[in-house]
Motif scaffolding. Sequence first.
Motif, PDB file in Angstrom:
ATOM      1  N   ARG A  72       2.656   1.567 -23.635  1.00 47.79           N
ATOM      2  CA  ARG A  72       3.927   1.752 -22.917  1.00 47.79           C
ATOM      3  C   ARG A  72       3.773   2.772 -21.797  1.00 47.79           C
ATOM      4  N   LEU A  73       3.097   3.873 -22.091  1.00 51.06           N
ATOM      5  CA  LEU A  73       2.863   4.891 -21.065  1.00 51.06           C
ATOM      6  C   LEU A  73       2.119   4.291 -19.880  1.00 51.06           C
ATOM      7  N   ALA A  74       1.082   3.512 -20.153  1.00 52.73           N
ATOM      8  CA  ALA A  74       0.314   2.880 -19.080  1.00 52.73           C
ATOM      9  C   ALA A  74       1.178   1.895 -18.295  1.00 52.73           C
ATOM     10  N   ALA A  75       2.019   1.142 -18.987  1.00 55.19           N
ATOM     11  CA  ALA A  75       2.866   0.159 -18.306  1.00 55.19           C
ATOM     12  C   ALA A  75       3.927   0.834 -17.446  1.00 55.19           C
ATOM     13  N   TYR A  76       4.583   1.855 -17.983  1.00 59.80           N
ATOM     14  CA  TYR A  76       5.611   2.559 -17.211  1.00 59.80           C
ATOM     15  C   TYR A  76       5.005   3.252 -15.989  1.00 59.80           C
ATOM     16  N   SER A  77       3.922   3.979 -16.191  1.00 57.62           N
ATOM     17  CA  SER A  77       3.323   4.690 -15.060  1.00 57.62           C
ATOM     18  C   SER A  77       2.687   3.714 -14.079  1.00 57.62           C
ATOM     19  N   GLY A  78       2.113   2.625 -14.584  1.00 58.38           N
ATOM     20  CA  GLY A  78       1.531   1.620 -13.695  1.00 58.38           C
ATOM     21  C   GLY A  78       2.577   0.964 -12.813  1.00 58.38           C
ATOM     22  N   PHE A  79       3.728   0.676 -13.384  1.00 59.37           N
ATOM     23  CA  PHE A  79       4.800   0.087 -12.580  1.00 59.37           C
ATOM     24  C   PHE A  79       5.278   1.063 -11.522  1.00 59.37           C
ATOM     25  N   ALA A  80       5.506   2.318 -11.917  1.00 61.31           N
ATOM     26  CA  ALA A  80       5.986   3.311 -10.949  1.00 61.31           C
ATOM     27  C   ALA A  80       4.991   3.468  -9.798  1.00 61.31           C
ATOM     28  N   ALA A  81       3.714   3.505 -10.105  1.00 64.58           N
ATOM     29  CA  ALA A  81       2.695   3.631  -9.059  1.00 64.58           C
ATOM     30  C   ALA A  81       2.666   2.388  -8.175  1.00 64.58           C
ATOM     31  N   ALA A  82       2.728   1.206  -8.788  1.00 67.13           N
ATOM     32  CA  ALA A  82       2.653  -0.039  -8.014  1.00 67.13           C
ATOM     33  C   ALA A  82       3.858  -0.210  -7.089  1.00 67.13           C
ATOM     34  N   VAL A  83       5.038   0.090  -7.589  1.00 65.99           N
ATOM     35  CA  VAL A  83       6.235  -0.090  -6.760  1.00 65.99           C
ATOM     36  C   VAL A  83       6.271   0.965  -5.643  1.00 65.99           C
ATOM     37  N   THR A  84       5.719   2.151  -5.891  1.00 57.96           N
ATOM     38  CA  THR A  84       5.651   3.176  -4.852  1.00 57.96           C
ATOM     39  C   THR A  84       4.668   2.774  -3.756  1.00 57.96           C
ATOM     40  N   GLU A  85       3.540   2.208  -4.144  1.00 52.93           N
ATOM     41  CA  GLU A  85       2.575   1.707  -3.149  1.00 52.93           C
ATOM     42  C   GLU A  85       3.180   0.564  -2.342  1.00 52.93           C
ATOM     43  N   LEU A  86       3.931  -0.299  -3.003  1.00 55.20           N
ATOM     44  CA  LEU A  86       4.598  -1.393  -2.300  1.00 55.20           C
ATOM     45  C   LEU A  86       5.600  -0.841  -1.287  1.00 55.20           C
ATOM     46  N   GLU A 136      14.892   4.751   1.848  1.00 55.07           N
ATOM     47  CA  GLU A 136      13.763   5.365   1.122  1.00 55.07           C
ATOM     48  C   GLU A 136      14.273   6.389   0.114  1.00 55.07           C
ATOM     49  N   ALA A 137      15.295   7.142   0.496  1.00 54.03           N
ATOM     50  CA  ALA A 137      15.884   8.125  -0.428  1.00 54.03           C
ATOM     51  C   ALA A 137      16.505   7.411  -1.634  1.00 54.03           C
ATOM     52  N   GLU A 138      17.150   6.279  -1.396  1.00 53.95           N
ATOM     53  CA  GLU A 138      17.709   5.490  -2.501  1.00 53.95           C
ATOM     54  C   GLU A 138      16.591   5.004  -3.422  1.00 53.95           C
ATOM     55  N   PHE A 139      15.481   4.583  -2.827  1.00 48.10           N
ATOM     56  CA  PHE A 139      14.331   4.150  -3.617  1.00 48.10           C
ATOM     57  C   PHE A 139      13.810   5.302  -4.473  1.00 48.10           C
ATOM     58  N   GLU A 140      13.648   6.472  -3.877  1.00 47.51           N
ATOM     59  CA  GLU A 140      13.150   7.639  -4.620  1.00 47.51           C
ATOM     60  C   GLU A 140      14.079   7.984  -5.782  1.00 47.51           C
ATOM     61  N   THR A 141      15.372   7.880  -5.560  1.00 49.45           N
ATOM     62  CA  THR A 141      16.344   8.135  -6.628  1.00 49.45           C
ATOM     63  C   THR A 141      16.201   7.102  -7.747  1.00 49.45           C
ATOM     64  N   ALA A 142      16.027   5.842  -7.364  1.00 51.13           N
ATOM     65  CA  ALA A 142      15.880   4.778  -8.364  1.00 51.13           C
ATOM     66  C   ALA A 142      14.603   4.969  -9.179  1.00 51.13           C
ATOM     67  N   VAL A 143      13.512   5.335  -8.526  1.00 49.78           N
ATOM     68  CA  VAL A 143      12.245   5.556  -9.240  1.00 49.78           C
ATOM     69  C   VAL A 143      12.362   6.781 -10.151  1.00 49.78           C
ATOM     70  N   PHE A 197      12.751  -1.972  -7.897  1.00 49.48           N
ATOM     71  CA  PHE A 197      12.147  -3.102  -7.190  1.00 49.48           C
ATOM     72  C   PHE A 197      13.094  -3.625  -6.112  1.00 49.48           C
ATOM     73  N   ALA A 198      14.378  -3.688  -6.425  1.00 49.85           N
ATOM     74  CA  ALA A 198      15.375  -4.155  -5.451  1.00 49.85           C
ATOM     75  C   ALA A 198      15.474  -3.203  -4.260  1.00 49.85           C
ATOM     76  N   CYS A 199      15.301  -1.908  -4.517  1.00 55.77           N
ATOM     77  CA  CYS A 199      15.349  -0.935  -3.418  1.00 55.77           C
ATOM     78  C   CYS A 199      14.214  -1.167  -2.426  1.00 55.77           C
ATOM     79  N   VAL A 200      13.074  -1.618  -2.913  1.00 56.90           N
ATOM     80  CA  VAL A 200      11.967  -1.934  -2.008  1.00 56.90           C
ATOM     81  C   VAL A 200      12.374  -3.100  -1.113  1.00 56.90           C
ATOM     82  N   GLY A 201      12.997  -4.112  -1.697  1.00 55.17           N
ATOM     83  CA  GLY A 201      13.454  -5.252  -0.908  1.00 55.17           C
ATOM     84  C   GLY A 201      14.473  -4.858   0.147  1.00 55.17           C
ATOM     85  N   ALA A 202      15.303  -3.878  -0.159  1.00 62.83           N
ATOM     86  CA  ALA A 202      16.323  -3.430   0.788  1.00 62.83           C
ATOM     87  C   ALA A 202      15.720  -2.730   2.000  1.00 62.83           C
ATOM     88  N   LEU A 203      14.499  -2.247   1.882  1.00 63.01           N
ATOM     89  CA  LEU A 203      13.846  -1.582   3.020  1.00 63.01           C
ATOM     90  C   LEU A 203      13.653  -2.543   4.189  1.00 63.01           C
TER      91      LEU A 203
END
Length: 154
Positions: free
Chosen positions: A42-56, A128-135, A109-115
Amino acid sequence: MLGSLIAVLGTLLGSVSTHLFQQRATERTEARAREGLLRQERLAAYSGFAAAVTELKRAVVTVRLRRSDPAALDAALAEADRLGALAETARFRLLLVSGRPEPLADAAFACVGALHEAADRSDLRDREAEFETAVAAFIAAAADRLAVAPRSAR
């Protein structure tokens, strides 16, 4: 003779009870080990998602900033597409490991699409601030879930 029979029965009873206690202890140890492995997954999945969506998000912002340069835009679009696929994969893994809906991950993920829809640089910064808040909300919720004591320890 009766004394010998009582001694044998006592020994058998002791052996059986020892076996049962050891079996229970082994089962508890195995359950704790499974819980620990699941927590690590779970730790790997949660942190992996956060990293992947931030890179996106970074790649999508790069696309927005390179719209005026067609040569740079093509490379930025390819990178954003590649990172989008990785973020989607991380999201699927997160859903599989968590075993339940993850609305805060969906919101990030939706916040990335809104960019993509930002009208100008100011709007882009706001999104971007909304994305940071969501993450941040996603990470806080993930930390809470990971901090919960395993069922076998309760």
